[in-house]
Design a protein around this motif. Structure first.
Motif, PDB file in Angstrom:
ATOM      1  N   ILE A 243       3.895 -14.869 -16.797  1.00 48.08           N
ATOM      2  CA  ILE A 243       4.832 -13.683 -16.074  1.00 48.08           C
ATOM      3  C   ILE A 243       4.135 -13.552 -14.724  1.00 48.08           C
ATOM      4  O   ILE A 243       3.030 -13.805 -14.482  1.00 48.08           O
ATOM      5  N   MET A 244       4.784 -13.299 -13.802  1.00 50.71           N
ATOM      6  CA  MET A 244       4.415 -12.884 -12.308  1.00 50.71           C
ATOM      7  C   MET A 244       4.921 -11.854 -11.903  1.00 50.71           C
ATOM      8  O   MET A 244       6.110 -11.333 -12.083  1.00 50.71           O
ATOM      9  N   ILE A 245       4.256 -11.134 -10.750  1.00 49.84           N
ATOM     10  CA  ILE A 245       4.838 -10.088 -10.182  1.00 49.84           C
ATOM     11  C   ILE A 245       4.989 -10.298  -8.667  1.00 49.84           C
ATOM     12  O   ILE A 245       5.990 -10.619  -8.082  1.00 49.84           O
ATOM     13  N   ASP A 246       3.787 -10.533  -7.858  1.00 52.25           N
ATOM     14  CA  ASP A 246       3.627 -10.567  -6.429  1.00 52.25           C
ATOM     15  C   ASP A 246       3.789 -12.148  -6.032  1.00 52.25           C
ATOM     16  O   ASP A 246       4.386 -12.704  -5.147  1.00 52.25           O
ATOM     17  N   GLY A 247       3.203 -13.049  -7.049  1.00 52.48           N
ATOM     18  CA  GLY A 247       3.212 -14.582  -6.641  1.00 52.48           C
ATOM     19  C   GLY A 247       2.175 -14.884  -5.596  1.00 52.48           C
ATOM     20  O   GLY A 247       2.417 -16.116  -5.047  1.00 52.48           O
TER      21      GLY A 247
ATOM     22  N   GLY B 156      -1.369 -13.931  -5.628  1.00 47.80           N
ATOM     23  CA  GLY B 156      -2.743 -13.545  -5.999  1.00 47.80           C
ATOM     24  C   GLY B 156      -3.377 -12.174  -6.022  1.00 47.80           C
ATOM     25  O   GLY B 156      -4.480 -11.998  -5.988  1.00 47.80           O
ATOM     26  N   MET B 157      -2.338 -11.206  -5.893  1.00 47.18           N
ATOM     27  CA  MET B 157      -2.732  -9.798  -5.553  1.00 47.18           C
ATOM     28  C   MET B 157      -2.748  -9.041  -6.862  1.00 47.18           C
ATOM     29  O   MET B 157      -3.485  -8.102  -7.033  1.00 47.18           O
ATOM     30  N   CYS B 158      -2.013  -9.234  -7.822  1.00 51.12           N
ATOM     31  CA  CYS B 158      -1.709  -8.339  -8.829  1.00 51.12           C
ATOM     32  C   CYS B 158      -2.404  -8.844  -9.988  1.00 51.12           C
ATOM     33  O   CYS B 158      -2.750  -7.968 -11.078  1.00 51.12           O
ATOM     34  N   GLY B 159      -2.670  -9.932 -10.553  1.00 50.80           N
ATOM     35  CA  GLY B 159      -3.359 -10.603 -11.643  1.00 50.80           C
ATOM     36  C   GLY B 159      -2.684 -10.755 -12.756  1.00 50.80           C
ATOM     37  O   GLY B 159      -3.228 -11.292 -14.045  1.00 50.80           O
ATOM     38  N   VAL B 160      -1.518 -10.476 -12.634  1.00 49.05           N
ATOM     39  CA  VAL B 160      -0.487 -10.763 -13.893  1.00 49.05           C
ATOM     40  C   VAL B 160      -0.349 -11.930 -14.527  1.00 49.05           C
ATOM     41  O   VAL B 160      -0.295 -12.308 -15.716  1.00 49.05           O
TER      42      VAL B 160
ATOM     43  N   LYS C 255      -8.118 -18.115 -13.939  1.00 48.91           N
ATOM     44  CA  LYS C 255      -7.132 -18.646 -12.798  1.00 48.91           C
ATOM     45  C   LYS C 255      -5.903 -17.953 -12.791  1.00 48.91           C
ATOM     46  O   LYS C 255      -5.379 -17.349 -13.449  1.00 48.91           O
ATOM     47  N   PHE C 256      -5.341 -17.751 -11.431  1.00 48.30           N
ATOM     48  CA  PHE C 256      -4.120 -17.275 -11.001  1.00 48.30           C
ATOM     49  C   PHE C 256      -3.097 -18.304 -11.047  1.00 48.30           C
ATOM     50  O   PHE C 256      -3.392 -19.053  -9.974  1.00 48.30           O
ATOM     51  N   ALA C 257      -2.195 -18.278 -11.932  1.00 44.46           N
ATOM     52  CA  ALA C 257      -1.333 -19.332 -11.870  1.00 44.46           C
ATOM     53  C   ALA C 257      -0.566 -19.526 -10.368  1.00 44.46           C
ATOM     54  O   ALA C 257      -0.170 -20.511 -10.107  1.00 44.46           O
TER      55      ALA C 257
HETATM   56 FE1  FES Z   1       0.198 -11.562  -9.273  1.00 41.74          FE
HETATM   57 FE2  FES Z   1      -0.175 -14.110  -9.662  1.00 41.74          FE
HETATM   58  S1  FES Z   1       1.780 -13.243  -9.742  1.00 41.74           S
HETATM   59  S2  FES Z   1      -1.630 -12.758  -9.124  1.00 41.74           S
END
Ligand code: FES
Length: 281
Positions: A214-218, A220-224, A234-236
């Motif tokens: 699952i992603m939100i911002d894409g 590297g900011m949200c950590g999702v 790692k952040f995918a």
């Molecule tokens: Fe937010 Fe990767 S989608 S850190």
């Protein structure tokens, strides 16, 4: 706004969308993805780019209709517009001269695998494509794969085409083909990535998987999109999406992917009920 140039179902529940996104089309490389929003205040979803036309400024994505947002996307007709397309995001798949590369794709992953196969061939690799599906009617782009790959094998759960069974047949396919595989690349659902990695671990073939958390911002900011690879977090979206399949913590990834299942499915059912109500008034 990004205009949809083409929108169609290519096999049951799998949709192909081509849309105007010149900035993405100019820069995108195999293995990268975009984040889309269908509505201004809608959910953001990551989708791998399956092809592009740098001259026309369009990108093509292949998606599976699994929840509220993908259902909305799939229902759009050519000529409709999407408010947000951000990308290209993530690191491109490493394309180098590896020797013989086995590229395994299933479901929507056959789409994103295609430019990787093309890139590997352009680099002078021998490419063996293995496409996996529940049944023969779920394959698409077979001609495209057959034109650019050195060999193409099919696996179907019901045995209607190629090898019957699932990805566990890979060692047999490799043995039968007589190929000496130097690297394996897998695109598709998390289950396929995991099973493919489990199979190749035994033979020690380096295996690269394109993760789809699952992603939100894409960015590297949200950590999702957090995943554990080896002993590291790692952040995918920024460290991946490609990782060593033998190092991924699959149990954690599978659990995290299910976190919002209810939120994805319930609005889909509710919105369909609302549409039916409107139609019957
Ligand atoms: Fe937010 Fe990767 S989608 S850190």
């Amino acid at each position: 706004m990004h205009k949809l140039v083409e929108s169609k179902m290519i096999v049951p529940n799998i949709f192909l969308l081509t849309l105007e996104a010149p900035a993405v089309a100019r820069e995108v490389k195999p293995g990268q993805f975009v984040i889309l929003r269908v509505e201004e205040d809608g959910e953001r979803i990551p989708l791998s780019v399956a092809d592009w036309d740098r001259v026309k400024g369009t990108i093509t994505i292949v998606l599976m209709n699994v929840g509220y947002t993908t259902d909305k996307l799939a229902s759009l007709k050519a000529g409709a517009s999407i408010p947000t397309v951000v990308g290209p995001l993530g690191n491109p798949t490493e394309i180098d001269k590896f020797g013989t590369v086995l590229c395994l794709g299933g479901c929507y992953g056959m789409g994103s695998l295609f430019p990787i196969v093309r890139g590997l061939k352009e680099k002078g690799n021998r490419v063996v494509a293995v496409l996996e599906a529940r049944s023969s009617y779920l394959f698409y782009w077979e001609k495209k794969f057959e034109e650019i790959s050195d060999r193409v094998f099919y696996i179907t759960r019901d045995g209607s085409r190629g090898y019957p069974g699932h990805v566990g047949r890979l060692p047999e396919i490799i043995k039968f083909s007589g190929e000496s595989v130097d690297r394996m690349i897998i695109n598709g659902c998390t289950f396929l990535l995991k099973r493919g990695s489990d199979v190749s671990r035994e033979s020690g073939i380096k295996t690269i998987v394109s993760l789809n958390p699952i992603m939100i911002d894409g960015t590297g900011m949200c950590g999702v999109c957090r995943v554990t690879v080896g002993s590291s977090t790692k952040f995918a979206c920024v460290d991946g999406p490609d990782f060593d399949g033998h190092q991924v913590d699959w149990k954690e990834l599978l659990q995290r992917r299910k976190m919002y299942l209810e939120e994805e499915i319930v609005p889909l059912r509710t919105s369909r009920c609302e549409e039916h109500k409107k139609e019957s008034r």
